[in-house]
Design an enzyme around this catalytic site. Structure first.
Site, PDB file in Angstrom:
ATOM      1  N   ARG A  47       3.567   0.649   1.339  1.00  0.00           N
ATOM      2  CA  ARG A  47       3.332   1.153   3.022  1.00  0.00           C
ATOM      3  C   ARG A  47       2.000   1.249   2.851  1.00  0.00           C
ATOM      4  NH1 ARG A  47       0.420   3.576  -0.028  1.00  0.00           N
ATOM      5  NH2 ARG A  47       0.033   4.314   1.726  1.00  0.00           N
ATOM      6  N   GLY A  48       1.394   1.315   3.393  1.00  0.00           N
ATOM      7  CA  GLY A  48      -0.223   0.661   3.252  1.00  0.00           C
ATOM      8  C   GLY A  48      -0.152  -0.266   4.232  1.00  0.00           C
ATOM      9  N   ALA A  49      -0.719  -0.615   5.414  1.00  0.00           N
ATOM     10  CA  ALA A  49      -1.499  -2.109   5.694  1.00  0.00           C
ATOM     11  C   ALA A  49      -1.631  -3.203   4.938  1.00  0.00           C
ATOM     12  CB  ALA A  49      -2.561  -1.583   7.603  1.00  0.00           C
ATOM     13  N   ARG A  72       8.047  -2.654  11.097  1.00  0.00           N
ATOM     14  CA  ARG A  72       6.932  -1.417  11.436  1.00  0.00           C
ATOM     15  C   ARG A  72       6.525  -1.906  12.365  1.00  0.00           C
ATOM     16  NH1 ARG A  72       4.755   2.715   7.239  1.00  0.00           N
ATOM     17  NH2 ARG A  72       4.613   3.891   8.993  1.00  0.00           N
ATOM     18  N   GLN A  75       2.068  11.609   0.964  1.00  0.00           N
ATOM     19  CA  GLN A  75       1.030  10.095   0.547  1.00  0.00           C
ATOM     20  C   GLN A  75      -0.004  10.596  -0.282  1.00  0.00           C
ATOM     21  OE1 GLN A  75       1.999   9.728   3.701  1.00  0.00           O
ATOM     22  NE2 GLN A  75       2.410   7.813   4.258  1.00  0.00           N
ATOM     23  N   ASP A 126      -4.881   1.337   9.867  1.00  0.00           N
ATOM     24  CA  ASP A 126      -3.703  -0.028  10.333  1.00  0.00           C
ATOM     25  C   ASP A 126      -3.755  -0.418  10.873  1.00  0.00           C
ATOM     26  OD1 ASP A 126      -2.631   2.768   8.883  1.00  0.00           O
ATOM     27  OD2 ASP A 126      -1.032   0.968   8.382  1.00  0.00           O
ATOM     28  N   ASN A 164      -4.873   5.073  12.158  1.00  0.00           N
ATOM     29  CA  ASN A 164      -4.089   5.368  10.918  1.00  0.00           C
ATOM     30  C   ASN A 164      -3.690   6.110  10.877  1.00  0.00           C
ATOM     31  OD1 ASN A 164      -4.469   5.266   7.937  1.00  0.00           O
ATOM     32  ND2 ASN A 164      -5.993   6.775   8.008  1.00  0.00           N
ATOM     33  N   LYS A 165      -2.929   6.960   9.765  1.00  0.00           N
ATOM     34  CA  LYS A 165      -1.773   8.003   9.341  1.00  0.00           C
ATOM     35  C   LYS A 165      -2.958   9.232  10.586  1.00  0.00           C
ATOM     36  CE  LYS A 165       1.152   7.449   7.387  1.00  0.00           C
ATOM     37  NZ  LYS A 165       2.138   6.891   7.993  1.00  0.00           N
TER      38      LYS A 165
END
Lengths: 346, 346
Positions: free
Chosen positions: A46-48, A89, A196, A237, A247-248
């Site tokens: 995960r993580g852009a 995603r 996370q 992201d 973002n998250k």
């Protein structure tokens, strides 16, 4: 310990299984586009930026997988691979950026044999990975200059080595600051529901001996009100053409609190994360994930039976709350449509 | 299902074990002040009004426990009981309010026999419990009038029947609104680390068939930005003389977000929660609880080894962010030192 989030090994892609960190440290192997897509969807990776690199390798793996087929079968199979990866995603734009870059490379060698195409795509995936680390390093240098010696910096989610090919975006800024001799300390929001912050950011910072304090997401306001936060640095992201930042989930909350307390709010943002096709944050697709994630953590559920649940995985922070975008070309202070256009023109 | 958070049964106090709800529903029994103090400290019972009622019964139990002793031994034992109860949790003022009320009753009958004193103290504890429900009902009526039909109301933590002797403060407002024929729906923050929202508020609302949606704490800003929240109602553990509100960690964050989105932020607050001896929120003691609570939930720990952890259990919302205090004497809009003084004078 050097964290290799993704690595090419024995003609396959290996990715750290981030669902089980830090209790266990384990690589999973991937051979096809669809298995990589499932790895992205289930958040093994995960993580852009890391998602972008994984998708590039997914395309290369599919080409290697199909290289003995006829040119027609190869083409059809590759198109399916692109489609499956694109559907994994929706929010992080780096996924689509990487797929587009791989498609252009494919088109540039479309007349060659499947084997030759596969080798060229694999070389491009390797280059995207190497580039990602170089970009993070450059962002780190620019971002570190924004932090004063002794700064206590809050971050949300994990924009670290584990969210990239290595070094990290927000956590890369912290690593670069420490490398430059600054004493900084990190406050990590735990980042429900996937945790996370508690699992990944805390783990990365402990590995690096960078002082890190874990709080629950709802403690960020308290810490700011106590005067214990000097700056905020987060990843992203997708950034819209006007500077709005996806973002998250929870990032928006941190930005609103930072503004109230006059604390600078920085976003570490490689250019591949800026989506010039999207005018504002209102148009960024926000992924809603399975409600099971909010019921508890992994298989341990604590929520009352029968309750309805929401699980938006991201939120949008309007540009007016962003003190600066940290990119590999420098820092854009108070970003807006004009300054971002200039940035993208180089 | 009627929730009896605390009940007097067979000459003992029984309290629902809120640590294991909603997975299990179980009463624990208490016979002494020190066991009640431990029940408060370990959060078998929680919520400011419920803590006050529990402490009152703790005093009565200690008196019953000591009633065969000499007058001197009774007095010494009772003082120890008061001390142990007062040390159980620092932030909720209802604890100290209840202890002071019990002490005054004791002083008023100090010349009687230990048996007579014990009976008088038990009667007072019963009265405090009954009063608490009457007060919640009155607050519910005043608070319900603030909510429009169809309102989607966000709450943080659990200020419900489980936080009181019954009915609830914030959730009592929701119950009263429904009783008055209004269709309302509730959004419950899960409230890390103890998860009172996910476990207790969600459970209470499901029992009552009041529509309830669970979110993680960091989703509140997203929901407000989406236009999905019409009002916020929370409880409180202590209100200072100037209207500053101490409540469960994360309440301040919700208040800041509500202000940004012009959403009214109400605090359901029995008069026993207002502490006229404290000028402002800066002087309210904030409990820091064990870091184990933030490492995970119960015995399931997910945080990275070696990370430092903070665990402040409450925060302070300045009066300027409070749209109104809902009390049993009516609603105080935009509370400040003057309006609170007038309220307390009746």
């Amino acid at each position: 310990m050097k964290v290799e989030t993704l690595r090419w090994f024995n003609n396959r892609l290996e990715m750290i299984d981030q669902r089980i960190l830090p209790a266990a440290f384990e690589y999973l192997s991937y051979y096809t586009a669809s298995s990589v897509a499932e790895g992205i969807r289930s958040m093994v990776v995960r993580g852009a930026p890391a998602i972008g690199v994984a998708a590039a390798y997914g395309v290369a793996l599919e080409a290697l997988h199909l290289q003995e087929k006829s040119a027609d079968e190869f083409k059809t199979g590759m198109e399916t691979g692109f489609t499956v990866l694109a559907a994994s995603r929706p929010t992080a734009v780096n996924l689509f950026w990487a797929l587009q870059r791989m498609r252009k490379v494919w088109e540039s060698v479309a007349m060659q044999t499947p084997q030759q195409i596969a080798q060229r795509l694999l070389a491009e995936a390797h280059e995207i990975l190497a580039e990602d680390i170089r970009i993070n390093r450059a962002m780190g240098t620019y971002g570190a200059a924004l932090l004063k010696d002794g700064a206590r910096v809050l971050t949300h989610c994990n924009a670290g080595a584990l969210a990239t090919a290595g070094w990290g975006t927000a956590l890369g800024v912290f690593r670069s600051a420490v490398e430059a001799g600054k004493k900084i300390s990190v406050i990590a929001d735990e980042t429900r529901p996937f945790l996370q912050g508690a699992r990944l950011t805390a783990w990365e910072m402990v590995q690096e001996n960078i002082p890190v304090t874990l709080i629950t997401d709802n403690m960020a306001g308290y810490m700011m009100a106590q005067g214990e936060v000097d700056a905020v640095v987060v990843g992203t992201d997708r950034v819209a053409a006007n500077g709005d930042v996806a973002n998250k989930i929870g990032t928006y909350m941190v930005a609103v609190l930072a503004r109230r307390h006059n604390i600078p709010f920085y976003v570490a943002c490689p250019l591949s994360t800026i989506d010039m096709n999207i005018a504002s944050g209102a148009d960024i697709p926000i992924e809603e994930r399975s409600v099971d994630e909010v019921k508890g953590f992994r298989d341990y559920h604590w929520a009352a039976e029968g309750v309805k649940i929401r699980n938006p995985a991201f939120d949008v922070t309007p540009a007016e709350l962003v003190s600066g975008l940290i990119t590999e070309r420098g820092v854009v202070l108070l970003p807006d449509a004009q300054s971002i256009r200039q940035l993208m023109l180089g």
